[in-house]
Design an enzyme around this catalytic site. Sequence first.
Site, short mmCIF file in Angstrom:
data_model
loop_
_atom_site.label_atom_id
_atom_site.label_comp_id
_atom_site.label_asym_id
_atom_site.label_seq_id
_atom_site.Cartn_x
_atom_site.Cartn_y
_atom_site.Cartn_z
N GLN A 1 0.85 -1.13 0.03
CA GLN A 1 0.00 -0.01 -0.12
C GLN A 1 0.91 1.22 0.02
OE1 GLN A 1 -2.27 -0.96 3.64
NE2 GLN A 1 -4.12 -1.42 2.49
N ASP A 2 2.20 0.98 0.03
CA ASP A 2 3.04 2.31 0.33
C ASP A 2 3.12 3.04 -0.92
OD1 ASP A 2 5.13 3.53 2.32
OD2 ASP A 2 6.11 3.33 0.29
N ILE A 3 2.98 4.32 -1.23
CA ILE A 3 3.00 4.96 -2.34
C ILE A 3 4.59 5.04 -2.95
CG2 ILE A 3 2.72 6.87 -3.64
CD1 ILE A 3 0.04 6.13 -2.91
#
Length: 288
Positions: free
Chosen positions: A241-243
Amino acid sequence: MGKQVFLKGPYNFYQALKRLTIDPLVDLNVEKQAIKLPIIVENNPLVVHVIQQGTFEEPRFMIQTEDTVNEAALMAELNRIFHWDKPLEDIYTFFQATELAALFQELRGTPFVCDFTLYGCLMKTIIHQQLNMTFAYELTKRFITTYGFKKKGVWFYPTADRVASLSVAELRELQFSQRKAEYVIDTSKLIAEGNLNLEALKNFSDEEVMDKLVRIRGIGRWTAECFLMFGLGRLDLFPVQDIGIQNGIKKYYQLDKKPEKEKMLEMSSHWKPYRTYASLYLWDYLET
């Protein structure tokens, strides 16, 4: 106390310190490869000087503190933070048989460095949720300098007891959102009242820690994964989920758009059991 620590190289402390310069409260000197750590050992706040006196291939560290401390407990905490007990050459060799081989050649010897305290890590991760990095660190700075404390010129996070006693209105004055102020205070109350023991989480598996943390209001999967990585120092986390990781993969593989999460999970399955290092190096690659 003064103690020398000899490591098996490579170990790029210079690069590790460069990464830490994003935090305005960390007391370090990149050129001299030195840092003053605000850490907690056996419930006591300590200021510990760590200085690299060796070389990239033959690292040698001087550890100094004026505080009275159990040396074994201190070294255990430094190993948690710097992973000195895990030779980076082993990590490098592992990734040479993967698609990230070129990345690990470029960043060979870059260590994975954890946050300096478990409570500070969890608070920082909650504060940083859904914020750009500049404001995230500014908000954390306000939090620490308003409610934390200084020892020998080095800033420490406030205690859980101190934060548990705050009102939402007090944090709102620092520009916390209503919900984020509630998350920080309520989580601190759990810790202060003994209902969440961060030290005890060291004894649980990744899945067990994840299950315990995501039950807490304001802690989702990303926050729990970041705590596992930067708090407990677990080596096999890949927060899809980390951009930043999404963009790191997009840049490294020269993709037209960010990859789907399912594709990221499939790719990262080849990087077990060191997916945390893949995450770290993709973050670093994005900044080059």
